[in-house]
Design an enzyme around this catalytic site. Structure first.
Site, PDB file in Angstrom:
ATOM      1  N   ARG A   1       2.754   3.618   5.290  1.00 21.05           N
ATOM      2  CA  ARG A   1       2.481   3.722   6.723  1.00 21.05           C
ATOM      3  C   ARG A   1       3.520   2.946   7.529  1.00 21.05           C
ATOM      4  O   ARG A   1       3.928   1.864   7.119  1.00 21.05           O
ATOM      5  CB  ARG A   1       1.061   3.183   7.032  1.00 21.05           C
ATOM      6  CG  ARG A   1       0.011   4.268   6.871  1.00 21.05           C
ATOM      7  CD  ARG A   1      -1.394   3.762   6.938  1.00 21.05           C
ATOM      8  NE  ARG A   1      -1.705   2.856   8.039  1.00 21.05           N
ATOM      9  CZ  ARG A   1      -2.930   2.385   8.278  1.00 21.05           C
ATOM     10  NH1 ARG A   1      -3.945   2.764   7.512  1.00 21.05           N
ATOM     11  NH2 ARG A   1      -3.149   1.554   9.281  1.00 21.05           N
TER      12      ARG A   1
ATOM     13  N   ARG B   1      -1.252  -6.774  13.945  1.00 21.74           N
ATOM     14  CA  ARG B   1      -2.561  -6.125  13.800  1.00 21.74           C
ATOM     15  C   ARG B   1      -3.645  -7.167  13.528  1.00 21.74           C
ATOM     16  O   ARG B   1      -4.778  -7.040  14.002  1.00 21.74           O
ATOM     17  CB  ARG B   1      -2.509  -5.082  12.675  1.00 21.74           C
ATOM     18  CG  ARG B   1      -1.736  -3.834  13.076  1.00 21.74           C
ATOM     19  CD  ARG B   1      -1.262  -3.030  11.886  1.00 21.74           C
ATOM     20  NE  ARG B   1      -2.335  -2.535  11.054  1.00 21.74           N
ATOM     21  CZ  ARG B   1      -2.160  -2.111   9.798  1.00 21.74           C
ATOM     22  NH1 ARG B   1      -0.955  -2.121   9.252  1.00 21.74           N
ATOM     23  NH2 ARG B   1      -3.182  -1.667   9.117  1.00 21.74           N
TER      24      ARG B   1
ATOM     25  N   ARG C   1       0.832  -1.212   0.000  1.00 17.87           N
ATOM     26  CA  ARG C   1       0.000   0.000   0.000  1.00 17.87           C
ATOM     27  C   ARG C   1       0.873   1.271   0.000  1.00 17.87           C
ATOM     28  O   ARG C   1       1.889   1.355   0.683  1.00 17.87           O
ATOM     29  CB  ARG C   1      -0.890   0.021   1.256  1.00 17.87           C
ATOM     30  CG  ARG C   1      -1.646   1.339   1.395  1.00 17.87           C
ATOM     31  CD  ARG C   1      -2.764   1.282   2.400  1.00 17.87           C
ATOM     32  NE  ARG C   1      -2.327   0.903   3.737  1.00 17.87           N
ATOM     33  CZ  ARG C   1      -3.161   0.676   4.736  1.00 17.87           C
ATOM     34  NH1 ARG C   1      -4.459   0.774   4.545  1.00 17.87           N
ATOM     35  NH2 ARG C   1      -2.700   0.331   5.917  1.00 17.87           N
TER      36      ARG C   1
HETATM   37  P1  AP5 Z   1      -7.392  -0.039   2.502  1.00 14.94           P
HETATM   38  O1  AP5 Z   1      -8.659   0.388   1.866  1.00 14.94           O
HETATM   39  O2  AP5 Z   1      -6.383   0.999   2.861  1.00 14.94           O
HETATM   40  O3  AP5 Z   1      -7.699  -1.026   3.734  1.00 14.94           O
HETATM   41  P2  AP5 Z   1      -8.237  -0.731   5.200  1.00 14.94           P
HETATM   42  O4  AP5 Z   1      -9.229  -1.787   5.528  1.00 14.94           O
HETATM   43  O5  AP5 Z   1      -8.648   0.698   5.325  1.00 14.94           O
HETATM   44  O6  AP5 Z   1      -6.912  -1.037   5.999  1.00 14.94           O
HETATM   45  P3  AP5 Z   1      -6.236  -0.269   7.227  1.00 14.94           P
HETATM   46  O7  AP5 Z   1      -4.819  -0.778   7.328  1.00 14.94           O
HETATM   47  O8  AP5 Z   1      -6.410   1.213   7.109  1.00 14.94           O
HETATM   48  O9  AP5 Z   1      -7.082  -0.805   8.409  1.00 14.94           O
HETATM   49  P4  AP5 Z   1      -6.733  -0.801   9.895  1.00 14.94           P
HETATM   50  O10 AP5 Z   1      -8.068  -1.101  10.427  1.00 14.94           O
HETATM   51  O11 AP5 Z   1      -5.632  -1.662  10.333  1.00 14.94           O
HETATM   52  O12 AP5 Z   1      -6.098   0.673  10.131  1.00 14.94           O
HETATM   53  P5  AP5 Z   1      -6.650   2.009  10.778  1.00 14.94           P
HETATM   54  O13 AP5 Z   1      -6.076   3.133  10.030  1.00 14.94           O
HETATM   55  O14 AP5 Z   1      -8.119   1.940  10.969  1.00 14.94           O
HETATM   56  O15 AP5 Z   1      -6.696  -1.091   1.464  1.00 14.94           O
HETATM   57  C1  AP5 Z   1      -5.441  -1.701   1.790  1.00 14.94           C
HETATM   58  C2  AP5 Z   1      -4.620  -1.882   0.495  1.00 14.94           C
HETATM   59  O16 AP5 Z   1      -5.305  -2.816  -0.348  1.00 14.94           O
HETATM   60  C3  AP5 Z   1      -4.453  -0.608  -0.351  1.00 14.94           C
HETATM   61  O17 AP5 Z   1      -3.184  -0.611  -0.939  1.00 14.94           O
HETATM   62  C4  AP5 Z   1      -5.544  -0.729  -1.420  1.00 14.94           C
HETATM   63  O18 AP5 Z   1      -5.165  -0.080  -2.631  1.00 14.94           O
HETATM   64  C5  AP5 Z   1      -5.620  -2.241  -1.612  1.00 14.94           C
HETATM   65  N1  AP5 Z   1      -6.983  -2.702  -1.935  1.00 14.94           N
HETATM   66  C6  AP5 Z   1      -8.150  -2.262  -1.405  1.00 14.94           C
HETATM   67  N2  AP5 Z   1      -9.203  -2.945  -1.924  1.00 14.94           N
HETATM   68  C7  AP5 Z   1      -8.654  -3.852  -2.795  1.00 14.94           C
HETATM   69  C8  AP5 Z   1      -9.214  -4.869  -3.639  1.00 14.94           C
HETATM   70  N3  AP5 Z   1     -10.531  -5.084  -3.688  1.00 14.94           N
HETATM   71  N4  AP5 Z   1      -8.357  -5.615  -4.385  1.00 14.94           N
HETATM   72  C9  AP5 Z   1      -7.010  -5.396  -4.314  1.00 14.94           C
HETATM   73  N5  AP5 Z   1      -6.424  -4.463  -3.552  1.00 14.94           N
HETATM   74  C10 AP5 Z   1      -7.247  -3.697  -2.794  1.00 14.94           C
HETATM   75  O19 AP5 Z   1      -6.019   1.945  12.242  1.00 14.94           O
HETATM   76  C11 AP5 Z   1      -4.624   2.104  12.437  1.00 14.94           C
HETATM   77  C12 AP5 Z   1      -4.292   2.088  13.913  1.00 14.94           C
HETATM   78  O20 AP5 Z   1      -4.958   3.185  14.564  1.00 14.94           O
HETATM   79  C13 AP5 Z   1      -4.755   0.847  14.698  1.00 14.94           C
HETATM   80  O21 AP5 Z   1      -3.826  -0.220  14.614  1.00 14.94           O
HETATM   81  C14 AP5 Z   1      -4.872   1.402  16.112  1.00 14.94           C
HETATM   82  O22 AP5 Z   1      -3.628   1.548  16.715  1.00 14.94           O
HETATM   83  C15 AP5 Z   1      -5.434   2.803  15.869  1.00 14.94           C
HETATM   84  N6  AP5 Z   1      -6.906   2.828  15.868  1.00 14.94           N
HETATM   85  C16 AP5 Z   1      -7.706   3.218  14.841  1.00 14.94           C
HETATM   86  N7  AP5 Z   1      -9.000   3.118  15.193  1.00 14.94           N
HETATM   87  C17 AP5 Z   1      -9.044   2.668  16.456  1.00 14.94           C
HETATM   88  C18 AP5 Z   1     -10.084   2.356  17.368  1.00 14.94           C
HETATM   89  N8  AP5 Z   1     -11.384   2.481  17.041  1.00 14.94           N
HETATM   90  N9  AP5 Z   1      -9.745   1.889  18.594  1.00 14.94           N
HETATM   91  C19 AP5 Z   1      -8.454   1.762  18.966  1.00 14.94           C
HETATM   92  N10 AP5 Z   1      -7.412   2.034  18.149  1.00 14.94           N
HETATM   93  C20 AP5 Z   1      -7.697   2.492  16.910  1.00 14.94           C
HETATM   94 MG    MG Z   2      -7.966   2.342   6.445  1.00 13.65          MG
END
Ligand code: AP5
Ligand code: MG
Length: 217
Positions: A160, A171, A127
């Site tokens: 990231r 994760r 990504r």
């Molecule tokens: P993408 O769309 O970026 O995936 P995503 O599900 O958004 O993945 P994240 O890594 O953002 O999820 P996450 O839940 O771990 O992170 P978050 O930022 O929420 O797609 C991923 C890749 O795949 C991209 O390159 C895309 O191009 C590709 N792709 C997408 N769809 C595709 C398809 N159909 N086919 C092929 N390729 C595809 O959280 C980060 C951190 O923040 C956490 O670890 C935690 O520390 C903290 N945090 C956030 N929210 C909370 C909460 N509510 N409580 C506690 N801690 C929190």
């Molecule tokens: Mg995301």
């Protein structure tokens, strides 16, 4: 329409949320994006969250719940919202239910995007994100037409810090332990719709649009 996107890291929540937001004109609330911005800005929230995020752990519930409550009070959420990455624990889900109830509202649907672990590793290690407009790319699956810079706005692309294979595996463990129980939580409330996430982003979006048809909110 009040939508929540559930799914493992890399399942495509951010990608689909951007498409849903564009199509239905409702705001995308990503707690991950809010926390990363806070880290970049060096705010108190960012300082508290950074260590947890870098290790692939969840930040404590009491930190994140207040942040989302504030967002939901914003005027642009009156017509609906897309929650991406929140709630992430049963305690967060219970608190969200209570806050929405207090506002005379509730979730209309929870879309659970399903993707296998090895596909997730491929997606997250490849990504790249535009530092200016936030557009999400993938080196192989969705590369920028302008190579190292964003095809939309010309901004630089970055990786990231939590997208190394080791942190992605952590994760995934955290997701299974703390977030996957929400599948049952929302199933019991009749809100869950499973979405097969291992298709092209456009095909996944088509499935989601089908699931959203007929949902009122
Ligand atoms: P993408 O769309 O970026 O995936 P995503 O599900 O958004 O993945 P994240 O890594 O953002 O999820 P996450 O839940 O771990 O992170 P978050 O930022 O929420 O797609 C991923 C890749 O795949 C991209 O390159 C895309 O191009 C590709 N792709 C997408 N769809 C595709 C398809 N159909 N086919 C092929 N390729 C595809 O959280 C980060 C951190 O923040 C956490 O670890 C935690 O520390 C903290 N945090 C956030 N929210 C909370 C909460 N509510 N409580 C506690 N801690 C929190
Ligand atoms: Mg995301």
């Amino acid at each position: 329409m009040n939508i929540m996107l559930l799914g493992a890291p890399g399942s495509g929540k951010g990608t689909q949320a951007a498409m849903i937001s564009g199509r239905y004109g409702i705001p995308h609330i990503s707690t991950g994006d809010i926390l990363r911005q806070a880290v970049t800005d060096g705010t108190g929230l960012g300082l508290k969250a950074k260590g947890y995020m870098d290790r692939g752990e969840l930040v404590p519930d009491e930190i994140i719940i207040g942040v989302v409550e504030e967002c939901l009070q914003e005027k642009d959420c009156e017509r609906g919202f897309i929650l991406d990455g929140f709630p992430r624990t049963v305690a967060q889900a219970e608190s969200l239910e209570k806050s929405l109830k207090g506002m005379g509202r509730s979730l209309n649907v929870v879309l659970n995007i399903e993707v296998e672990d090895e596909e997730i590793i491929r997606r997250l290690t490849g990504r790249r994100i535009c530092e200016r407009c936030g557009r999400i790319f993938h080196l192989l699956f969705d590369p920028s037409k302008k190579g190292e810079v964003c095809e939309v706005c010309g901004g630089d692309l970055y990786q990231r810090v939590d997208d190394t294979e080791e942190t992605v595996r952590r994760r995934l463990e955290v997701y299974k332990e703390q977030t996957a129980p929400l599948i049952d939580f929302y199933e019991r409330r009749g809100l869950l719709r499973n979405v097969q996430g291992e298709k092209s982003a456009a095909d996944v979006f088509e499935h989601i649009q089908g699931a959203l048809e007929g949902i009122r909110g």
